[in-house]
Design a protein around this motif. Sequence first.
Motif, PDB file in Angstrom:
ATOM      1  N   ARG A  66       0.900  -0.869  -0.219  1.00  0.00           N
ATOM      2  CA  ARG A  66       0.073  -0.209   0.006  1.00  0.00           C
ATOM      3  C   ARG A  66       0.722   1.463   0.142  1.00  0.00           C
ATOM      4  O   ARG A  66       0.601   2.352  -0.548  1.00  0.00           O
ATOM      5  CB  ARG A  66      -0.948   0.283   1.126  1.00  0.00           C
ATOM      6  N   GLU A  67       2.322   1.487   0.753  1.00  0.00           N
ATOM      7  CA  GLU A  67       2.975   2.399   0.799  1.00  0.00           C
ATOM      8  C   GLU A  67       3.739   2.412  -0.132  1.00  0.00           C
ATOM      9  O   GLU A  67       4.608   1.236  -0.443  1.00  0.00           O
ATOM     10  CB  GLU A  67       3.268   2.545   2.715  1.00  0.00           C
ATOM     11  N   GLY A  68       4.243   3.167  -0.837  1.00  0.00           N
ATOM     12  CA  GLY A  68       5.028   3.755  -2.067  1.00  0.00           C
ATOM     13  C   GLY A  68       6.211   3.424  -1.118  1.00  0.00           C
ATOM     14  O   GLY A  68       7.209   2.927  -1.554  1.00  0.00           O
ATOM     15  N   ASN A  69       6.551   4.572  -0.041  1.00  0.00           N
ATOM     16  CA  ASN A  69       7.575   4.744   0.151  1.00  0.00           C
ATOM     17  C   ASN A  69       8.035   4.595   1.560  1.00  0.00           C
ATOM     18  O   ASN A  69       6.931   5.334   2.350  1.00  0.00           O
ATOM     19  CB  ASN A  69       8.653   5.354  -0.702  1.00  0.00           C
ATOM     20  N   GLY A  70       8.992   4.376   2.094  1.00  0.00           N
ATOM     21  CA  GLY A  70       8.448   4.515   3.743  1.00  0.00           C
ATOM     22  C   GLY A  70       8.532   5.828   4.433  1.00  0.00           C
ATOM     23  O   GLY A  70       9.084   7.100   3.628  1.00  0.00           O
ATOM     24  N   SER A  71       8.351   6.475   5.661  1.00  0.00           N
ATOM     25  CA  SER A  71       8.862   7.706   6.356  1.00  0.00           C
ATOM     26  C   SER A  71       9.197   7.293   7.498  1.00  0.00           C
ATOM     27  O   SER A  71       9.199   6.033   7.784  1.00  0.00           O
ATOM     28  CB  SER A  71       7.063   8.267   7.197  1.00  0.00           C
ATOM     29  N   ALA A  72       9.182   8.117   8.046  1.00  0.00           N
ATOM     30  CA  ALA A  72      10.278   7.567  10.084  1.00  0.00           C
ATOM     31  C   ALA A  72       9.776   7.356  10.325  1.00  0.00           C
ATOM     32  O   ALA A  72       8.087   7.678  11.265  1.00  0.00           O
ATOM     33  CB  ALA A  72      10.865   8.481   9.978  1.00  0.00           C
ATOM     34  N   VAL A  73       9.798   5.960  11.105  1.00  0.00           N
ATOM     35  CA  VAL A  73       8.482   5.596  12.544  1.00  0.00           C
ATOM     36  C   VAL A  73       9.634   5.127  13.203  1.00  0.00           C
ATOM     37  O   VAL A  73      10.707   4.498  12.985  1.00  0.00           O
ATOM     38  CB  VAL A  73       7.883   4.516  11.915  1.00  0.00           C
ATOM     39  N   SER A  74       8.665   5.508  14.689  1.00  0.00           N
ATOM     40  CA  SER A  74       9.598   5.130  16.006  1.00  0.00           C
ATOM     41  C   SER A  74       9.017   4.488  17.173  1.00  0.00           C
ATOM     42  O   SER A  74       7.554   4.298  16.433  1.00  0.00           O
ATOM     43  CB  SER A  74      10.172   6.587  16.429  1.00  0.00           C
ATOM     44  N   ALA A  75       9.591   3.007  16.782  1.00  0.00           N
ATOM     45  CA  ALA A  75       8.896   2.138  17.183  1.00  0.00           C
ATOM     46  C   ALA A  75       9.542   1.477  18.891  1.00  0.00           C
ATOM     47  O   ALA A  75      10.760   1.085  18.395  1.00  0.00           O
ATOM     48  CB  ALA A  75       8.499   0.916  16.757  1.00  0.00           C
TER      49      ALA A  75
END
Lengths: 709, 313
Positions: free
Chosen positions: B71-80
């Motif tokens: 679904r998502e073309g490219n990643g975004s900054a995620v903190s986990a």
Amino acid sequence: MVPFQYRQLSAAIFAALLAQVALATEESSEQNYFQEFPVVLTASRLKQPQSEAPNAMTVIDREMIVASGFRSISDLFKLVPGMYVSYYKGSQPFVAYHGSTDQYARRMQVMIDGRSVYLPPISSVNWASLPITVDDIERIEVIRGPAAASHGANSTQGVISIITRDAGYLDGKRVSYTRGEKGINDVSARFGKRGDTFDYRMTLAYSADNGYDMLTAPPPGKSITQPQVNTLLNNDNDSNQARLLNFTAGYHPNGVDQFDVQLGLNRDVQGVGFIDKNPSANANPYHDLVCNSGFLQLGWKRQLDNASELSFRYYHIQQNQHETSPYFVLNVPLPGLILQSAHTGRDEIEVQHTLSFSASNRIVYGAAYRTDRFNGQTAFSQFPVTGFSGSFNSNEYRVFAHDEWRITPQLLLNTGAMFERDGMGHQNLSPRVALNANVIPLHTLRMGVSVAYRTPAMLEERYPVNRFLQFRALYTGATAIYRPLFASGSLAMPDQTITSPGLKPEKLLSREIGYLGQFPNWDALLDVRFFSDQVSSGIHLNGLKLTFENEMSAAYQGVEATLKKSFSNNSDLTVNFAHELANSNLSALVVAGKSTATPASPWISDVLGASIPRNSASLLYSQRFSKKISFSASYYYQDSLQPYDRGSVDYQPIQRRVDVRLAKEFRDVGGMSGEVSLVVQNLFNQGYTEYIANNVFNRRSYVTFTFDW
Amino acid sequence: MLNGTKKVWKNRGTAILLLCLLVLLSPSSRAEGLAVTLLLSDSSAPYQTFFETLRQRLPASIKLVVHDPAREGNGSAVSADLVVAVGMKAAEAAIAAVPRPPVLAVMVPKAGYDSLFLGQKAAYGTSAIYLDQPWERQVAFLYAVLPDVERVGLLYSSETRLEVSPLLNSVANRGGSVVAQSVQSADRLFASLEKVLSGSDVLLAIPDSRIYNAASIRNILLTSYRHEVPLIGLSQGYVNAGALAAIFTLPEQIAEQTARQIVAFDKKKGLAAPGYPENFTVALNNQVARSLEIRLPSEDEIRKRMRVGEDGR
């Protein structure tokens, strides 16, 4: 690579082989667990377990077929309790249930892959012209007892259903050669390919033998008259050569559709006729009967959803027989030859829908339409007699429905009915109800009642009485010679006109109680059936008027049992037994002047009752040894009987016969695998005769070499 | 088959994409509840089912962010705080990322998960809930369904990735033996099948799509049916197609176990050791059983027999 058992091997070797630590290839992906598959084992593909069948059923599977050592299909039915298998000629077997018939057994339906091969004009099976060999058969299911509700008219005594091997059973090539005594000489080549969407297999075969042995002396304990000596002794012409081809292909482009094509051809040449050295007419001297036959069958099955399937089937069968023979009257050859030909064709289309209402209720219903065509000629090359030429069609249709309702896990109710309109316009409804109760696990009790009808055969409706009379008047003057023209060879030729116009289908009411017990601790299965069948409006020949009439009634009662037992994984035993009694009103019909079925011997009170072997049994044991050696032995027993329409000289004494087979498989010899086998039939040479006294069966043996690659 | 060291992916693009995405992940500043990033290998039904179930089962205090590569073309900054990687593609991408939060790989076959570490000890901060059943359970199931089995047939190819010694032991403990037959190539599948079936009482399917796939299943099932040898499958799909029975764990069941592990992680801040799924599903094909004249026990009876087997050992 030979499969090997790992119990003995070090597990570590295998673990190393299969890589304890592996690579992250797609084979380690979870996708292996989420694959989508088509439904393969659909309801119609699954065979009904014996404990759920609405009838008594005998299954002869591939292993039994091999173990029996038989090379002719009809012999396999010796492994069915209560079945009478006999031969008019070496290649003219007849298979009947409930004792002997005349030479045209016509009360059982016979099907190959759903195609009825029970053909007019006699409504009998020409076993020698079937375009398959024993090795093309996967299994045979024999329903003992009427099954008109599911298999239509003419399955009054039972149904033989031959299932040939799948298109994909053979992936490679196989050649087989059999050579033996009595002219046994068979060769076959098979090849096939199994693929993901397309499978096919093909068989090319030649099969030959010299039939029965000659009767060279009067039957033991019999004194025979000189005319009988003249006709019986050293009088045997029944060799057979068949050349055949069959092809089966299956195309399954997706998970829901399956298309099948089958075709086959057979050219069969058999020796027929008898030398009659008596100073009277010889209507049927030694000559060849040639039969060219073929079929085409197309099928389409579509899986509509998990619970529903639609299937279409069309087939065409053509069988052309011809013979040429000289003709004698008063032992004098008449000028020229008689040429006879008979052409039979059949087309049938059937549509069937299987539908599950729920997990416990399933219905199959459908309709079929069939056309049978016959045309035949009798011509004389020089005779100043009008020949015969006839041509007619018969169209029939049927609709049927069958419901299988699992009332509780223990109770299964089968109800069904078939409505048919035959070629003569007779309409019959054949219902059936059977309840299978599995009250104690592994023990099933079955109670069933059914009604079945047998449509008159073309030859019964159109018995060529007029030609008979015409011939008799022309050539014998005051002296009647019973050599009707239609029998002037081996072909049975019905008349153009209907000669028994009032003839109706005969009716059979059957009641049975069956028990099927599984004994896992003993690795055994027991199948017992008690039955009582009543024939009313039975079709019989009124020999005085030469017409067929509906006044026979008959009753059959008996018990049949089959025991199957395995000893470890390496040996199997099947034992069949039947005890049967019959009686009829034939003697009353004789008194009333409606039948000429007089007893052949003074001890016979009822012709029908005497034509049934009171007890019969068969036993098949097979054992597999190490080093790929296998052994099997079979024993066949049949009480004495007086064949239904034969004279006292043809009395069949008790039959006992032992057959053995020894085989050795080999693998990876010069890139091939295969088998060598030796079959000895009638090992102890207990020479016995079949339906007519001329047919003597002495010991014979043959060797078969099979190569696969 | 043992010499290759390259990781082969059917879809390298997805893997690279996930790798890029993962580089951006970093541990969050735990101001609020636990932040869990869910990484799906695929957006097909099993993964969606897993996600839906997990979402329902997690307490509201745990923040779940889903990354669906389809679904998502490219990643975004995620903190986990924890990455739950669903399936092998996601697991490989998640584990390969540097630096990264702890990774819980789920719905991965054990052989696949082990292969991510190339035979070394699993990297710190990784764990897994496998999709496959432990052999002992698989064999206990097989004997619960078919107590009289003596010879268990197994087909394997050069692509088969399984540790089979527990299977051999477990079958041997029950007095049986394994009849294994290699399949040299797809062309020879049917010859191998004939060989293995002629010496087996049951055929045990293994996760190897070289052998078991949508194209070959028809012939496998028809041939085994002709030999009257039942097939034990790996999923409901196998049973629908005509296998006698199967034992497997559903995405829902893995999701429930995952939810429990996330909650435990939240409390103890550690991951449990990699392990097999706790719960499983049993599928039976009664029609096939009847036709083969096999008396199938009920599901309850099967589970009971499996428990008795465990206790007895």
